[in-house]
Design a protein around this motif. Structure first.
Motif, PDB file in Angstrom:
ATOM      1  N   ASN A   1       1.359  -0.730  -0.542  1.00 40.38           N
ATOM      2  CA  ASN A   1      -0.505   0.304  -0.571  1.00 40.38           C
ATOM      3  C   ASN A   1       0.745   0.967   0.242  1.00 40.38           C
ATOM      4  OD1 ASN A   1      -3.434  -0.911   0.770  1.00 40.38           O
ATOM      5  ND2 ASN A   1      -1.700  -1.804   1.609  1.00 40.38           N
ATOM      6  N   MET A   2       2.160   1.273  -0.800  1.00 37.89           N
ATOM      7  CA  MET A   2       2.602   2.180  -0.360  1.00 37.89           C
ATOM      8  C   MET A   2       2.258   4.107  -1.113  1.00 37.89           C
ATOM      9  SD  MET A   2       5.805   2.299   1.740  1.00 37.89           S
ATOM     10  CE  MET A   2       7.000   3.267   1.019  1.00 37.89           C
ATOM     11  N   LYS A   3       2.045   3.008  -2.875  1.00 37.25           N
ATOM     12  CA  LYS A   3       1.591   3.597  -3.364  1.00 37.25           C
ATOM     13  C   LYS A   3       0.230   4.275  -2.752  1.00 37.25           C
ATOM     14  CE  LYS A   3      -1.017   0.087  -5.937  1.00 37.25           C
ATOM     15  NZ  LYS A   3      -1.106  -0.839  -6.785  1.00 37.25           N
ATOM     16  N   HIS A   4      -0.226   4.536  -1.805  1.00 35.51           N
ATOM     17  CA  HIS A   4      -1.485   4.503  -1.163  1.00 35.51           C
ATOM     18  C   HIS A   4      -1.395   5.802  -0.189  1.00 35.51           C
ATOM     19  CE1 HIS A   4      -3.933   2.580  -3.479  1.00 35.51           C
ATOM     20  NE2 HIS A   4      -3.650   2.163  -3.149  1.00 35.51           N
ATOM     21  N   TYR A   5       0.590   6.239  -0.142  1.00 33.34           N
ATOM     22  CA  TYR A   5       0.647   7.099   1.112  1.00 33.34           C
ATOM     23  C   TYR A   5       0.026   8.540   0.790  1.00 33.34           C
ATOM     24  CZ  TYR A   5       3.645  10.366   3.283  1.00 33.34           C
ATOM     25  OH  TYR A   5       4.189  11.308   4.596  1.00 33.34           O
ATOM     26  N   SER A   6      -0.590   9.301   1.918  1.00 34.82           N
ATOM     27  CA  SER A   6      -0.973  10.689   1.431  1.00 34.82           C
ATOM     28  C   SER A   6      -0.485  11.753   2.665  1.00 34.82           C
ATOM     29  CB  SER A   6      -2.755  10.225   2.704  1.00 34.82           C
ATOM     30  OG  SER A   6      -2.765  12.106   2.660  1.00 34.82           O
TER      31      SER A   6
ATOM     32  N   ILE B   1       0.237   6.276   5.204  1.00 31.21           N
ATOM     33  CA  ILE B   1      -0.235   4.901   4.327  1.00 31.21           C
ATOM     34  C   ILE B   1      -1.870   5.308   4.452  1.00 31.21           C
ATOM     35  CG2 ILE B   1      -0.280   3.002   3.898  1.00 31.21           C
ATOM     36  CD1 ILE B   1       2.783   2.881   3.709  1.00 31.21           C
ATOM     37  N   VAL B   2      -2.479   5.038   3.599  1.00 33.94           N
ATOM     38  CA  VAL B   2      -4.207   4.980   3.766  1.00 33.94           C
ATOM     39  C   VAL B   2      -3.861   3.423   3.165  1.00 33.94           C
ATOM     40  CG1 VAL B   2      -6.531   4.936   3.614  1.00 33.94           C
ATOM     41  CG2 VAL B   2      -4.264   7.163   4.303  1.00 33.94           C
ATOM     42  N   PRO B   3      -3.536   2.175   3.701  1.00 40.08           N
ATOM     43  CA  PRO B   3      -4.376   1.082   3.195  1.00 40.08           C
ATOM     44  C   PRO B   3      -5.510   1.166   2.216  1.00 40.08           C
ATOM     45  CG  PRO B   3      -3.261   0.953   5.322  1.00 40.08           C
ATOM     46  CD  PRO B   3      -3.920   1.937   5.053  1.00 40.08           C
ATOM     47  N   GLU B   4      -5.340   0.785   1.285  1.00 39.47           N
ATOM     48  CA  GLU B   4      -6.934   0.144   0.840  1.00 39.47           C
ATOM     49  C   GLU B   4      -7.495  -1.567   0.884  1.00 39.47           C
ATOM     50  OE1 GLU B   4      -6.589  -0.347  -4.264  1.00 39.47           O
ATOM     51  OE2 GLU B   4      -7.457   1.729  -4.192  1.00 39.47           O
ATOM     52  N   HIS B   5      -6.049  -2.202   0.661  1.00 43.89           N
ATOM     53  CA  HIS B   5      -6.498  -3.651   1.704  1.00 43.89           C
ATOM     54  C   HIS B   5      -5.048  -3.860   2.259  1.00 43.89           C
ATOM     55  CE1 HIS B   5      -7.651  -7.490   0.598  1.00 43.89           C
ATOM     56  NE2 HIS B   5      -6.220  -8.194   0.316  1.00 43.89           N
ATOM     57  N   PHE B   6      -5.836  -4.986   3.269  1.00 41.00           N
ATOM     58  CA  PHE B   6      -4.894  -5.370   4.108  1.00 41.00           C
ATOM     59  C   PHE B   6      -5.129  -6.780   4.567  1.00 41.00           C
ATOM     60  CE2 PHE B   6      -7.250  -1.961   5.942  1.00 41.00           C
ATOM     61  CZ  PHE B   6      -6.450  -1.274   7.189  1.00 41.00           C
ATOM     62  N   TYR B   7      -4.020  -7.088   4.252  1.00 42.88           N
ATOM     63  CA  TYR B   7      -3.532  -9.227   4.398  1.00 42.88           C
ATOM     64  C   TYR B   7      -3.163  -9.459   6.061  1.00 42.88           C
ATOM     65  CZ  TYR B   7      -1.873  -7.552  -0.066  1.00 42.88           C
ATOM     66  OH  TYR B   7      -2.833  -7.111  -1.322  1.00 42.88           O
TER      67      TYR B   7
END
Length: 396
Positions: free
Chosen positions: A188-193, A199-205
Motif C-alpha cells: 500500500n506504499m502507493k496510497h501514501y497521503s 499510508i491509507v491502506p486500500e487492502h489489508f493482509y
C-alpha cells in the motif's frame, strides 16, 4: 583351519608390528571383520597407528588425546566387534591411554576444563564408567556445551521455522491479531497521503492462523544414528531437537538407533537428559529405525524426515533403500544429514549416499550454523540443490 585361526588371533594380539615375524609362518590375511578389529585395537594400543589416540603418558594427564574426534568412533566400534568382557578391558585401557581417567575420576579437573564437543562425546560414550562422585561435574560439563550450542542456534532456528510455517499463508478473514504488517505496508506504499503524512491502506493482509492448527502442523521426525562415529552429530542433534520440540507450530519426534531403537521424544524438555538417553556405540540397523518412524507419518506432504547418519547400514541394505524411496515418493520431505558437525567431509558410505541421491533424497553434511537456513528452505518447499552445492564448495 584351527592353525589359521590361531595365527590370526596372535596377529590381532601382537598388532601390525608382528607382520614380518608372522609372514614366515604362512600368515593368512585377516578377514574384513578382523581387519576392523585390528584397526580398532591399533587406534588405542599402537601409537604409530593414525597418529595414536593416547598421549603416551599412561594417563598422567589429559594431554591432547581427548579432543581427537576419532576416539568416539573407535570406542563405538569396539562394542560391535568384541564381547562385553573384552569391551570393558579395552574401554578401561582407552581411558588410561587417552588421558580420560584423570578427567573422569577427578571432578575438579573437569570443572576447569574448557568445554570441548569431542571430549563431551567421548565422555558420553563412557558414561556408564563414570564414578558417582564425578557424575555432577560431568553433567555440568555437558550442560556448558549444550548451553553454548543453544545460544548459537535457538533464535535462528525459531526465526526460520516461524518464517516458513506461521507466516506463509494468508487469509481473507480479518483479524487484528493476524495482521501481516509488512505485506500490508509494502503493498500500500502507493496510497501514501502527503496531507495525512501516513499510508491509507486500500487492502489489508492477514495471516492464515488455521495453518498452525493440529491438523495442519508440520511433523518433524529426527531419526538419529547413535553409533560411535556420530558423537558430535548426536550432541548437536539433541540441542536442535529440543528447540524444535518446544515450538508449538511443529510436532516433533526424536528417535535414536543403533541395532535397537529408543524413542526419546518424552525427554525433549532438557537436552542434557536427552543426551543421557543416547547410548553411543554399537552397530547400525537404519532400516529398522525407518520402519519405526513411519508410524508417525500422518500427512506425508506435511512431514519432514531427517535421517542423521553416516549410512553405514548393518541391516537390510536393499530394504532400507526401498523404504526410503517409497517414503520420498509418498510426498514426505526426506533429508539425509551425513553429519551435523563443524568438521570437514564426513566418513560415510558413499555408495549408499549415491543411491539415495538418485531418488532425489539429498545426502550431505551440514554445519549447525547452516541448519536454520536448511529448515526454512525445506519447510517452504524449496529445492536444496544450490544450498548443497554452496556447502560442498566451502568444504573444498
Amino acid at each position: 583351519m584351527e592353525h589359521t585361526q590361531e595365527l590370526q588371533r596372535w596377529r590381532l594380539i601382537l598388532g601390525q608390528e608382528s607382520d614380518k615375524r608372522l609372514s614366515g609362518m604362512n600368515m593368512p590375511a585377516l578377514s574384513d571383520e578382523q581387519d576392523l578389529m585390528d584397526k580398532a585395537l591399533a587406534a588405542i594400543y599402537n601409537k604409530s597407528e593414525m597418529g595414536g589416540f593416547g598421549s603416551g603418558s599412561g594417563g598422567s594427564g589429559a594431554g591432547h588425546g581427548p579432543s581427537n574426534p576419532q576416539i568416539s568412533r573407535w570406542l563405538g566400534d569396539v562394542r560391535t566387534l568384541f564381547d562385553k568382557e573384552l569391551v570393558k578391558v579395552i574401554q578401561n585401557d582407552a581411558m588410561n591411554r587417552c588421558g580420560l581417567k584423570q578427567l573422569i575420576f577427578e571432578p575438579e579437573l573437569l570443572e576447569n576444563t574448557e568445554p570441548d564437543i569431542n571430549l563431551a562425546s567421548t565422555i558420553l560414550t563412557l558414561k556408564e564408567m563414570i564414578p558417582k562422585r564425578s557424575k555432577d561435574s560431568v553433567r555440568a560439563f555437558i550442560r556448558k556445551i549444550v548451553e553454548d550450542i543453544n545460544r548459537l542456534l535457538e533464535q535462528d532456528i525459531r526465526r526460520a521455522v516461524t518464517a516458513a510455517v506461521n507466516k506463509r499463508a494468508h487469509s481473507p478473514i480479518p483479524s487484528a491479531a493476524a495482521l501481516d504488517y509488512k505485506m500490508t505496508i509494502s503493498r500500500n506504499m502507493k496510497h501514501y497521503s502527503p496531507t495525512l503524512k501516513t499510508i491509507v491502506p486500500e487492502h489489508f493482509y492477514f495471516f492464515d492462523r488455521t495453518s498452525t492448527t493440529a491438523a495442519n502442523k508440520w511433523t518433524v521426525i529426527l531419526d538419529i544414528d547413535q553409533s560411535g562415529s556420530m558423537g558430535e552429530s548426536v550432541i548437536y542433534s539433541s540441542v536442535i531437537s529440543c528447540i524444535l520440540a518446544s515450538m508449538s507450530a511443529l510436532k516433533t519426534r526424536i528417535v535414536a538407533f543403533d541395532t535397537n531403537i529408543v524413542d526419546l521424544t518424552e525427554k525433549s524438555d532438557d537436552p542434557v537428559d536427552l543426551l543421557y538417553g543416547f547410548q553411543l556405540g554399537g552397530g547400525t540397523d537404519i532400516d529398522k529405525s525407518v520402519i519405526y518412524c513411519q508410524q508417525f507419518i500422518e500427512n506425508p506432504k506435511k512431514t519432514l524426515f531427517f535421517l542423521i547418519s553416516d549410512l553405514m547400514e548393518g541391516g537390510n541394505r536393499a530394504a532400507f533403500v526401498r523404504r526410503m524411496e517409497e517414503m520420498k515418493a509418498s510426498g514426505v520431505t526426506v533429508v539425509c544429514l551425513l553429519a551435523l558437525a563443524d568438521r570437514g567431509k564426513p566418513y560415510c558410505d558413499e555408495q549408499m549416499a549415491q543411491k539415495l541421491s538418485g531418488f532425489g533424497i539429498p545426502c550431505f553434511a551440514c554445519t549447525p550454523q547452516k541448519l536454520p537456513e536448511l529448515l526454512e528452505r525445506v519447510l517452504k518447499g524449496q529445492e536444496l540443490t544450490d544450498f548443497v552445492k554452496s556447502l560442498e564448495g566451502k568444504k573444498k
